[in-house]
Design a protein around this motif. Sequence first.
Motif, PDB file in Angstrom:
ATOM      1  N   ILE A 214       0.873  -1.179   0.000  1.00  0.00           N
ATOM      2  CA  ILE A 214       0.000   0.000   0.000  1.00  0.00           C
ATOM      3  C   ILE A 214       0.904   1.221   0.000  1.00  0.00           C
ATOM      4  CG2 ILE A 214      -1.830   1.238   1.201  1.00  0.00           C
ATOM      5  CD1 ILE A 214      -2.692  -1.459   2.408  1.00  0.00           C
ATOM      6  N   LEU A 215       0.967   1.892  -1.159  1.00  0.00           N
ATOM      7  CA  LEU A 215       1.949   2.952  -1.393  1.00  0.00           C
ATOM      8  C   LEU A 215       1.300   4.269  -1.799  1.00  0.00           C
ATOM      9  CD1 LEU A 215       4.471   0.806  -3.502  1.00  0.00           C
ATOM     10  CD2 LEU A 215       4.462   1.156  -1.021  1.00  0.00           C
ATOM     11  N   ALA A 216      -0.012   4.342  -1.781  1.00  0.00           N
ATOM     12  CA  ALA A 216      -0.714   5.542  -2.246  1.00  0.00           C
ATOM     13  C   ALA A 216      -0.558   6.678  -1.246  1.00  0.00           C
ATOM     14  CB  ALA A 216      -2.191   5.231  -2.458  1.00  0.00           C
ATOM     15  N   GLY A 217      -0.333   7.887  -1.769  1.00  0.00           N
ATOM     16  CA  GLY A 217      -0.396   9.068  -0.928  1.00  0.00           C
ATOM     17  C   GLY A 217      -1.834   9.390  -0.583  1.00  0.00           C
ATOM     18  N   VAL A 218      -2.035  10.146   0.494  1.00  0.00           N
ATOM     19  CA  VAL A 218      -3.395  10.469   0.910  1.00  0.00           C
ATOM     20  C   VAL A 218      -3.806  11.807   0.298  1.00  0.00           C
ATOM     21  CG1 VAL A 218      -2.609  11.537   3.074  1.00  0.00           C
ATOM     22  CG2 VAL A 218      -4.950  10.716   2.884  1.00  0.00           C
ATOM     23  N   THR A 219      -5.038  11.846  -0.224  1.00  0.00           N
ATOM     24  CA  THR A 219      -5.588  13.060  -0.821  1.00  0.00           C
ATOM     25  C   THR A 219      -6.989  13.300  -0.263  1.00  0.00           C
ATOM     26  OG1 THR A 219      -6.761  12.034  -2.697  1.00  0.00           O
ATOM     27  CG2 THR A 219      -4.383  12.430  -2.959  1.00  0.00           C
ATOM     28  N   SER A 220      -7.558  14.432  -0.642  1.00  0.00           N
ATOM     29  CA  SER A 220      -8.925  14.739  -0.215  1.00  0.00           C
ATOM     30  C   SER A 220      -9.936  13.758  -0.792  1.00  0.00           C
ATOM     31  CB  SER A 220      -9.293  16.164  -0.633  1.00  0.00           C
ATOM     32  OG  SER A 220      -9.165  16.323  -2.041  1.00  0.00           O
ATOM     33  N   GLU A 221      -9.556  12.989  -1.802  1.00  0.00           N
ATOM     34  CA  GLU A 221     -10.484  12.071  -2.461  1.00  0.00           C
ATOM     35  C   GLU A 221     -10.324  10.623  -2.010  1.00  0.00           C
ATOM     36  OE1 GLU A 221     -10.151  12.499  -6.683  1.00  0.00           O
ATOM     37  OE2 GLU A 221     -11.189  14.421  -6.705  1.00  0.00           O
ATOM     38  N   ASN A 222      -9.208  10.266  -1.347  1.00  0.00           N
ATOM     39  CA  ASN A 222      -9.008   8.845  -1.061  1.00  0.00           C
ATOM     40  C   ASN A 222      -8.786   8.525   0.413  1.00  0.00           C
ATOM     41  OD1 ASN A 222      -6.358   9.527  -0.465  1.00  0.00           O
ATOM     42  ND2 ASN A 222      -5.427   8.249  -2.040  1.00  0.00           N
ATOM     43  N   GLU A 223      -9.053   9.469   1.311  1.00  0.00           N
ATOM     44  CA  GLU A 223      -8.895   9.166   2.732  1.00  0.00           C
ATOM     45  C   GLU A 223      -9.806   7.996   3.116  1.00  0.00           C
ATOM     46  OE1 GLU A 223      -8.250  12.411   5.672  1.00  0.00           O
ATOM     47  OE2 GLU A 223      -8.864  13.708   4.020  1.00  0.00           O
ATOM     48  N   GLY A 224      -9.209   6.952   3.680  1.00  0.00           N
ATOM     49  CA  GLY A 224      -9.967   5.798   4.141  1.00  0.00           C
ATOM     50  C   GLY A 224     -10.577   4.958   3.052  1.00  0.00           C
ATOM     51  N   PHE A 225     -10.086   5.083   1.806  1.00  0.00           N
ATOM     52  CA  PHE A 225     -10.745   4.360   0.720  1.00  0.00           C
ATOM     53  C   PHE A 225     -10.569   2.845   0.841  1.00  0.00           C
ATOM     54  CE2 PHE A 225      -6.544   4.379  -1.087  1.00  0.00           C
ATOM     55  CZ  PHE A 225      -6.489   3.377  -2.045  1.00  0.00           C
ATOM     56  N   LEU A 226      -9.522   2.404   1.532  1.00  0.00           N
ATOM     57  CA  LEU A 226      -9.379   0.969   1.794  1.00  0.00           C
ATOM     58  C   LEU A 226     -10.091   0.661   3.108  1.00  0.00           C
ATOM     59  CD1 LEU A 226      -5.658   0.472   0.698  1.00  0.00           C
ATOM     60  CD2 LEU A 226      -7.718  -0.258  -0.513  1.00  0.00           C
ATOM     61  N   ASP A 227     -11.406   0.545   3.000  1.00  0.00           N
ATOM     62  CA  ASP A 227     -12.232   0.334   4.189  1.00  0.00           C
ATOM     63  C   ASP A 227     -12.331  -1.157   4.501  1.00  0.00           C
ATOM     64  OD1 ASP A 227     -13.977  -0.644   2.256  1.00  0.00           O
ATOM     65  OD2 ASP A 227     -15.329   1.082   2.353  1.00  0.00           O
ATOM     66  N   ARG A 228     -13.098  -1.478   5.531  1.00  0.00           N
ATOM     67  CA  ARG A 228     -13.207  -2.875   5.968  1.00  0.00           C
ATOM     68  C   ARG A 228     -13.650  -3.795   4.828  1.00  0.00           C
ATOM     69  NH1 ARG A 228     -13.757  -5.402  10.910  1.00  0.00           N
ATOM     70  NH2 ARG A 228     -13.787  -3.372  11.978  1.00  0.00           N
ATOM     71  N   ALA A 229     -14.619  -3.354   4.046  1.00  0.00           N
ATOM     72  CA  ALA A 229     -15.130  -4.200   2.968  1.00  0.00           C
ATOM     73  C   ALA A 229     -14.048  -4.489   1.930  1.00  0.00           C
ATOM     74  CB  ALA A 229     -16.341  -3.539   2.312  1.00  0.00           C
ATOM     75  N   LYS A 230     -13.248  -3.476   1.614  1.00  0.00           N
ATOM     76  CA  LYS A 230     -12.187  -3.709   0.633  1.00  0.00           C
ATOM     77  C   LYS A 230     -11.071  -4.547   1.232  1.00  0.00           C
ATOM     78  CE  LYS A 230     -12.973   0.227  -2.438  1.00  0.00           C
ATOM     79  NZ  LYS A 230     -14.188   0.746  -1.800  1.00  0.00           N
ATOM     80  N   LEU A 231     -10.725  -4.299   2.473  1.00  0.00           N
ATOM     81  CA  LEU A 231      -9.680  -5.095   3.123  1.00  0.00           C
ATOM     82  C   LEU A 231     -10.076  -6.563   3.208  1.00  0.00           C
ATOM     83  CD1 LEU A 231      -8.731  -2.650   6.020  1.00  0.00           C
ATOM     84  CD2 LEU A 231      -7.387  -3.100   3.960  1.00  0.00           C
ATOM     85  N   ALA A 232     -11.361  -6.828   3.302  1.00  0.00           N
ATOM     86  CA  ALA A 232     -11.848  -8.209   3.375  1.00  0.00           C
ATOM     87  C   ALA A 232     -11.603  -8.975   2.076  1.00  0.00           C
ATOM     88  CB  ALA A 232     -13.331  -8.219   3.721  1.00  0.00           C
ATOM     89  N   GLN A 233     -11.306  -8.255   0.989  1.00  0.00           N
ATOM     90  CA  GLN A 233     -11.030  -8.919  -0.285  1.00  0.00           C
ATOM     91  C   GLN A 233      -9.597  -9.463  -0.377  1.00  0.00           C
ATOM     92  OE1 GLN A 233     -12.531  -6.787  -3.845  1.00  0.00           O
ATOM     93  NE2 GLN A 233     -13.360  -5.279  -2.420  1.00  0.00           N
ATOM     94  N   ILE A 234      -8.729  -9.045   0.540  1.00  0.00           N
ATOM     95  CA  ILE A 234      -7.339  -9.500   0.504  1.00  0.00           C
ATOM     96  C   ILE A 234      -7.296 -11.001   0.771  1.00  0.00           C
ATOM     97  CG2 ILE A 234      -5.089  -9.291   1.637  1.00  0.00           C
ATOM     98  CD1 ILE A 234      -5.846  -6.385   2.318  1.00  0.00           C
ATOM     99  N   PRO A 235      -6.539 -11.779  -0.002  1.00  0.00           N
ATOM    100  CA  PRO A 235      -6.491 -13.226   0.209  1.00  0.00           C
ATOM    101  C   PRO A 235      -6.013 -13.602   1.609  1.00  0.00           C
ATOM    102  CG  PRO A 235      -5.514 -12.643  -1.903  1.00  0.00           C
ATOM    103  CD  PRO A 235      -5.755 -11.352  -1.182  1.00  0.00           C
ATOM    104  N   GLU A 236      -6.527 -14.707   2.110  1.00  0.00           N
ATOM    105  CA  GLU A 236      -6.090 -15.218   3.401  1.00  0.00           C
ATOM    106  C   GLU A 236      -4.573 -15.381   3.416  1.00  0.00           C
ATOM    107  OE1 GLU A 236      -7.661 -16.073   6.207  1.00  0.00           O
ATOM    108  OE2 GLU A 236      -9.739 -15.708   5.590  1.00  0.00           O
ATOM    109  N   ASP A 237      -3.954 -14.921   4.482  1.00  0.00           N
ATOM    110  CA  ASP A 237      -2.528 -15.116   4.763  1.00  0.00           C
ATOM    111  C   ASP A 237      -1.611 -14.369   3.797  1.00  0.00           C
ATOM    112  OD1 ASP A 237      -0.816 -16.263   6.675  1.00  0.00           O
ATOM    113  OD2 ASP A 237      -0.185 -17.808   5.255  1.00  0.00           O
TER     114      ASP A 237
END
Length: 338
Positions: A214-237
Amino acid sequence: MIHEKPLILFDPFPRNEAMVFTPDVSAELGRLSTLVTHFGSRAPDDLVESVLADVEIIVGQTAMGKDRLDRAPKLKAILNVKANWEPNIDYAECQRRGIDVLSAAPAMAPAVAEYCLGQAISLARGLPAADRLFRDGLEKYGIGGNGRAYSLYDAPVGLIGYGNLGRALAPLLKPFGCRIAVHDPWLSDRYLETQGLVPASLEEVLTQSRFLFILAGVTSENEGFLDRAKLAQIPEDASVILGSRAEVVEFDAFLEMAGEGRFRAAVDVFPEEPVPADALSRQTPNVLFSAHLAGGLEPSYARIRDMMMDDIRQILAGLPPLRMQRAEPRQAAMARSR
């Protein structure tokens, strides 16, 4: 006031003398310019106002709205050695006037990329846990101790963001034979393809990566964009390295999921720094923490000084700067890094 040499305001806070104003820098700037310096805080308004009429270069993130730019007719460049764009400069007006606004951010990228690579291997091979087991006399040898270990070689890798950090990390990953997929909404697919990378949607990067950076800089448009629902898509382990800014993730959810073993994680950045003594992160297991150590090495500050001085020489010679990153007004105005 008439100055025989160009006037430079050196206002680098939070950088200090050891970082950006070493004796060699001080000596050369003294030869090249009339130098006005301020350390320990942002320069007070009265000091800034006293030099506006004559200043040609500002080193630092001094507030420069349009009203101040109107009173700085000789200003040629603002060199931000903090490396984060702040909303205290009128970037569009600077561009309109031909004032270069530059950032030293590329100087930090090699060290952060090195950190990311090292943490990825540590996570995948289970080295922190192996160290603890050895100290407790519970180690297992060879394949017996590698039951949950996996390798970076030939693994699917995803990068969220391909700015300075991504461009520094990708060459370090390529010798491992990784397929490197990148999601960056600011960049065209064709550009990424010319870099030997695979353009991908955010969903594809999240769901298909064994290693996720996760290398994205933070902007007014993407604060918190990787929320719980998106994080849940990450493969197990999977191994997840948070190396840019904590504000781009739903941080508490990220810690909760990593602490429960949903994925492996290394974290170097936090929503609040210094981290409070009672912060959730200090009680979270299964996460490899470091205290914003990735970029802050002496070689990084040496690169900042080298880039800064090279571009100051260029500007004073009437030539375009070459080394520091030039502000793109829209992106710089949107930035929300601390």
